[in-house]
Design a protein around this motif. Structure first.
Motif, PDB file in Angstrom:
ATOM      1  N   THR A  84       0.831  -1.214   0.000  1.00 31.47           N
ATOM      2  CA  THR A  84       0.000   0.000   0.000  1.00 31.47           C
ATOM      3  C   THR A  84       0.857   1.252   0.000  1.00 31.47           C
ATOM      4  N   THR A 127      -6.345  -9.179  10.210  1.00 32.23           N
ATOM      5  CA  THR A 127      -5.602  -9.108   8.950  1.00 32.23           C
ATOM      6  C   THR A 127      -4.413 -10.067   9.033  1.00 32.23           C
ATOM      7  N   VAL A 152      -8.931 -10.840   6.771  1.00 34.76           N
ATOM      8  CA  VAL A 152      -8.802 -10.108   5.513  1.00 34.76           C
ATOM      9  C   VAL A 152      -7.344 -10.165   5.087  1.00 34.76           C
ATOM     10  N   GLY A 175      -3.937  -9.281   2.877  1.00 34.26           N
ATOM     11  CA  GLY A 175      -3.313  -8.148   2.218  1.00 34.26           C
ATOM     12  C   GLY A 175      -3.569  -6.813   2.888  1.00 34.26           C
ATOM     13  N   ALA A 176      -3.687  -6.825   4.217  1.00 33.30           N
ATOM     14  CA  ALA A 176      -3.939  -5.584   4.960  1.00 33.30           C
ATOM     15  C   ALA A 176      -3.210  -5.637   6.289  1.00 33.30           C
ATOM     16  N   PRO A 234      -8.236  -2.471   7.213  1.00 31.43           N
ATOM     17  CA  PRO A 234      -8.665  -3.255   6.052  1.00 31.43           C
ATOM     18  C   PRO A 234      -9.658  -2.523   5.154  1.00 31.43           C
ATOM     19  N   GLU A 254      -7.240  -0.761   2.754  1.00 35.48           N
ATOM     20  CA  GLU A 254      -6.350  -1.592   1.938  1.00 35.48           C
ATOM     21  C   GLU A 254      -7.088  -2.674   1.156  1.00 35.48           C
ATOM     22  N   GLN A 255      -8.171  -3.202   1.718  1.00 31.31           N
ATOM     23  CA  GLN A 255      -8.918  -4.270   1.051  1.00 31.31           C
ATOM     24  C   GLN A 255     -10.416  -4.020   1.232  1.00 31.31           C
ATOM     25  N   GLN A 294     -12.997  -7.039   0.294  1.00 33.02           N
ATOM     26  CA  GLN A 294     -13.020  -8.098   1.297  1.00 33.02           C
ATOM     27  C   GLN A 294     -13.731  -7.634   2.571  1.00 33.02           C
ATOM     28  N   THR A 295     -13.473  -6.395   2.953  1.00 34.13           N
ATOM     29  CA  THR A 295     -14.061  -5.865   4.178  1.00 34.13           C
ATOM     30  C   THR A 295     -15.577  -5.770   4.062  1.00 34.13           C
TER      31      THR A 295
END
Length: 284
Positions: free
Chosen positions: A166, A218, A244, A246-247, A251, A254-255, A258-259
């Motif tokens: 990120t 995460t 989640v 990739g965070a 989240p 960053e995602q 998904q969140t």
């Protein structure tokens, strides 16, 4: 989107309202303001009327209060919820909190169970702040007071909140953080003292909460791992965990996809479950 302010003992709290449906209160993490939710607003606002809170000292909220603690933040949250109940006619709210907001939500749900229908606590450890993190923050605060959010202070904030990916490839997320710390300025210091240095053990709250709870963890925050959250969930009345990928700490930034999926699935399951399970572990 509508704005309104609520007087509290920690100053006037600024709230944005958007969406349709039952009320949901969103309280953000440390170092940012309610803008940290912007990426998930479109996905959630179709299912809830969202009330996006600028926490004390942050965003458009007042910045004059002295440092406090999570209990004082809960008192401020109660004032916000009272206004929301007047506006919507709802007896209770869904609470969605990230880190600081998750801690406020846990304390709130434990002491005022009739006011919280469901609780989502994202990246919110139930234990107290560890000694090493407390030491590092105490060392950085005097530097922050002198130079502001620059140099080692900025680096510590960005590294704490966001993954390497990120920080390298998501300039919009970095701009959001820069705007947040610029608007809050050095008033962020009492917020840091309140939400981080004065953070206490919330194990008692987790054990007391009776509403459905979702811990959103995460895969890149070492302080609060999915396994740790699942272990706490197993001690609770009705709790589950979702990871989640990739965070780090936020989240929703960053995602966001998904969140949103995690929160909507939890709300849907909470509406239909009877009787509730004690604990469920899931992965996205």
């Amino acid at each position: 989107m509508n704005h309104f302010q609520v007087p509290t003992k920690l100053g006037r709290i600024d709230v944005r309202s958007v969406g349709d449906g039952p009320p949901a209160v969103l309280w953000h993490s440390m170092f940012v303001d309610s803008g940290a939710w912007d990426r998930v607003v479109p996905g959630l606002a179709a299912h809830r009327r969202l009330f996006l809170v600028d926490a004390p000292w942050c965003g458009e909220s007042d910045k004059s209060a002295e440092p406090a603690d999570i209990a004082a933040c809960v008192d401020a949250a109660l004032a916000v919820i009272a206004r929301i109940r007047e506006m919507t006619g709802s007896a209770a709210v869904d609470w969605v909190g990230n880190a600081w907001g998750g801690h406020v939500g846990m304390h709130l749900a434990a002491v005022e169970p009739a006011l919280v229908n469901t609780l989502v606590a994202m990246s919110a450890p139930t234990g107290p702040i560890d000694r090493d993190l407390r030491r590092r923050i105490r060392l950085l605060l005097p530097i922050y007071r002198v130079i502001g959010a620059r140099g080692p202070v900025w680096s510590a904030m960005a590294t704490t909140l966001f993954t390497d990916h990120t920080r390298r490839d998501d300039p919009e997320a970095i701009d959001m953080l820069r705007r947040s710390v610029r608007v809050s300025g050095r008033s962020m210091i009492p917020a840091i003292r309140t939400a981080i240095l004065h953070r206490t053990d919330l194990t008692w709250a987790a054990e007391a909460i009776s509403c459905p709870v979702l811990f959103v963890t995460t895969d890149d925050r070492g302080e609060w791992t999915p396994d740790e959250a699942r272990a706490v969930a197993r001690t609770m009345h009705d709790a589950r965990e979702v990871t989640v990928r990739g965070a780090r700490v936020i989240p929703a930034v960053e995602q966001p996809a998904q969140t949103v999926d995690a929160v909507l699935a939890f709300w849907k399951a909470s509406e239909r479950q009877s009787p509730p399970p004690r604990a469920i572990a899931e992965n996205i």
